[in-house]
Enzyme design. Structure first.
Site, PDB file in Angstrom:
ATOM      1  N   ASP A   1       0.844  -1.191   0.053  1.00 23.98           N
ATOM      2  CA  ASP A   1       0.058   0.035   0.046  1.00 23.98           C
ATOM      3  C   ASP A   1       0.664   1.183   0.044  1.00 23.98           C
ATOM      4  O   ASP A   1       2.093   1.184  -0.246  1.00 23.98           O
ATOM      5  CB  ASP A   1      -0.898   0.026   1.357  1.00 23.98           C
ATOM      6  CG  ASP A   1      -2.381   0.365   0.861  1.00 23.98           C
ATOM      7  OD1 ASP A   1      -2.416   1.786   0.613  1.00 23.98           O
ATOM      8  OD2 ASP A   1      -3.397  -0.378   0.861  1.00 23.98           O
TER       9      ASP A   1
ATOM     10  N   HIS B   1      -3.699   5.710   3.747  1.00 22.60           N
ATOM     11  CA  HIS B   1      -4.388   4.759   2.873  1.00 22.60           C
ATOM     12  C   HIS B   1      -4.375   3.233   3.396  1.00 22.60           C
ATOM     13  O   HIS B   1      -5.562   2.353   3.770  1.00 22.60           O
ATOM     14  CB  HIS B   1      -4.214   4.711   1.407  1.00 22.60           C
ATOM     15  CG  HIS B   1      -5.115   3.890   0.745  1.00 22.60           C
ATOM     16  ND1 HIS B   1      -4.742   3.147  -0.119  1.00 22.60           N
ATOM     17  CD2 HIS B   1      -6.611   4.120   0.497  1.00 22.60           C
ATOM     18  CE1 HIS B   1      -5.594   2.233  -0.629  1.00 22.60           C
ATOM     19  NE2 HIS B   1      -6.870   3.019  -0.427  1.00 22.60           N
TER      20      HIS B   1
ATOM     21  N   SER C   1     -10.746  -0.262  -2.737  1.00 23.63           N
ATOM     22  CA  SER C   1      -9.541  -0.248  -1.654  1.00 23.63           C
ATOM     23  C   SER C   1      -9.870  -0.813  -0.353  1.00 23.63           C
ATOM     24  O   SER C   1      -9.199  -1.639   0.219  1.00 23.63           O
ATOM     25  CB  SER C   1      -9.180   1.310  -1.440  1.00 23.63           C
ATOM     26  OG  SER C   1      -8.500   1.600  -2.607  1.00 23.63           O
TER      27      SER C   1
END
Length: 538
Positions: free
Chosen positions: A179, A219, A397
């Site tokens: 990520d 994220h 995601s």
């Protein structure tokens, strides 16, 4: 005169910048392969070797590191910078001028050079008219939602709570998360169980070339929370007992093909450590420099650097879970890479009522394969922020790690399955399995059904009446049967496509595999009993 001089500097600088290219240099061989293959622990950890043994996967030259002397010579070449390396693809990602990169082809150990700029390759296609490079916005919209037990819907949708009730929560399985950053994971409350129980085993920050992976971006923090997070009464991840490696492969400040190379290098490191599942909520299609961008006709499962890396990871026995992408409502609605990879379990997004989320990228792949494969909740998924606040966020995601955690939890219940069997059981349990769509693929898996089906799988290894030999084999496979036993043999490739159907009996008990490509195949032999297994063509 000063103004003219300044203008000249700008022109020269821009001209020089325009000539800097990204490329991959591929090598002919690995001269040290025999030494490494005879000493496997110099290439892989014992856990990685054990995973391969359990799945009957042989070591081969792709497991051998890139020849160090080749790396040194490329690093020393004029005007060339080594950005990343891949042992699986026997290549380096490099950066330099077109002239300096092209000069590397004169080295005897270099097989070829492939530029990220497609128009510079023989027969390469020209991109669209170049656009001005602009900053890429990789931020994600987040809505605060304090509803009690917000993660209940995303788990129950998959019947994951039924596995949790049976005490299957990912124990014994390792997930690698690739990520953009994991800020706050080491400090905020929803991750303290992972920290306290030493469930985060390590990681690496590839863009910065250091081990500071609790850094860079939020994220990966949001993503990890859907798998391993725990905030009593607010958020429970789908695999709270799994262990994790955290790899930063994404540079949120730009979009460049080197991120694909970082991705593959991280997957190789994950393989080295012996991980079972990879989750990657990342995708690549358009780059800042449009000459580097992919087109839809590149989405054929094995063309891009990243998709080839996914396929290698899957062939090593890792289940690779990839987000489909968030382009469904755009003019280019199809999946990006590596979601197109043949070996990827590609995840689309649905809402809380299991309806397609309009942003979720659609299939099929350009070569017509079902993509996405399956779906999970990706609209208003419950996550943790970098401050520990329980909130919601939307995108594939988040449907991807919700699924990846369930993959690990399911596999922890039936640890003897191969990666291919895990993927097959998950697809076959999905509600659209017999009528897949371009939006939801095979639909939403039922992990309790998958577990029930897996537990009913007959173990051929425990039955002495049915033996397959030699295996691996080059030319012919023979089936040893009981007296007068006969049945129908079905042979499948890794995509689940039937490539051979033949009656097998005591007097007709062999199949010719000379014309098959090297790799793994699966068989069902159906007589009075059903026997299932794997054949390796070498």
């Amino acid at each position: 005169m000063k103004k003219l001089y300044f203008l000249l500097i700008i022109v020269v600088a821009n001209f020089g910048y325009a000539q800097i290219e990204d490329a991959w240099v591929y090598f002919n061989d690995k001269p040290s392969s025999a030494t490494f293959l005879s000493n496997p622990l110099t290439m892989l950890t014992q856990r990685s070797l054990d995973r391969r043994t359990a799945q009957n996967i042989s070591l081969d030259i792709t497991d051998v590191p890139v020849e160090q002397t080749y790396i040194a010579q490329i690093s020393a070449a004029t005007g060339v910078t080594v950005m990343a390396k891949s042992k699986w693809l026997n290549a380096l990602h490099i950066r330099g001028t077109q002239t300096d990169i092209q000069a590397l082809t004169a080295l005897s150990f270099v097989n070829n050079v492939k530029f990220a700029n497609h128009s510079l390759n023989p027969g390469g296609k020209f991109s669209q008219t170049p656009k001005a490079i602009k900053p890429v916005n990789k931020q994600y919209d987040v809505q605060v939602n304090y509803n009690y037990g917000g993660s209940q819907n995303q788990i129950e949708m998959l019947n994951g709570h039924l596995l949790h009730q049976q005490n299957f929560t990912g124990q014994g399985k390792i997930i690698a998360v690739l990520d953009s950053g994991f800020t706050g994971v080491n400090t905020v409350a929803p991750f303290q169980n992972l920290i306290t129980n030493n469930q985060i085993l390590g990681g690496y920050n590839f863009p910065d070339a250091n081990t500071n992976y609790f850094f860079r971006h939020n994220h990966g923090t949001n993503v990890l929370s859907t798998m391993g997070g725990f905030a009593d009464g607010q958020l429970v991840g789908t695999a709270p007992s799994a262990q994790y490696y955290l790899f930063i492969t994404e540079d949120v400040n730009s979009e460049n093909p080197v991120e694909e190379s970082y991705w593959v290098e991280a997957a190789e490191l994950a393989d080295y450590y012996g991980v079972d599942v990879i989750n990657s909520s990342l995708g690549y299609f358009a780059y800042d420099n449009t000459a580097y961008s992919h087109q839809y006709d590149d989405m054929i499962g094995n063309k891009t650097f990243a998709s080839r890396g996914v396929n290698m990871a899957f062939n090593k026995g890792i289940v690779v879970v990839i987000s489909a992408g968030n382009s469904g409502a755009t003019s280019d609605p199809h999946i990006a890479t590596p979601a197109d990879a043949i070996g990827a379990l590609t995840i689309g997004a649905v809402n809380s009522l299991e309806a397609y989320a309009s942003f979720s990228s659609i299939g099929p792949s350009f070569d017509g394969r079902i993509k996405p494969d399956v779906c999970a909740k990706g609209l208003q998924t419950t996550v943790s922020s970098t401050t520990g606040t329980i909130t919601t966020s939307s995108g594939t995601s988040f449907s991807s790690p919700v699924m990846a955690g369930m993959v690990a939890t399911f596999w922890s219940a039936v640890p003897n399955l191969t990666a291919q069997q895990v993927v097959n059981f998950i697809k076959q349990s999905a509600d659209n399995y017999n009528a897949p769509t371009t939006q939801k693929g095979y639909g939403i898996p039922d992990f309790q059904l998958a577990l029930t089906n897996a537990l009913n799988l007959e173990e051929v290894s425990s039955n002495k009446s049915f033996v397959v030999y030699p295996n691996p084999a080059e030319n012919q496979i023979t089936f040893q049967l009981e007296n007068k036993q006969k049945g129908i043999l079905y042979l499948y490739d890794v995509l689940g496509q039937n490539i051979l159907t033949k009656e097998i009996s005591e007097n007709n008990n062999a199949i010719d595999i000379q014309n098959l490509s090297n790799g793994v195949y699966y068989y069902n032999f159906e007589s009075n009993k059903v026997f299932k297994g794997k054949i390796i063509k070498k």
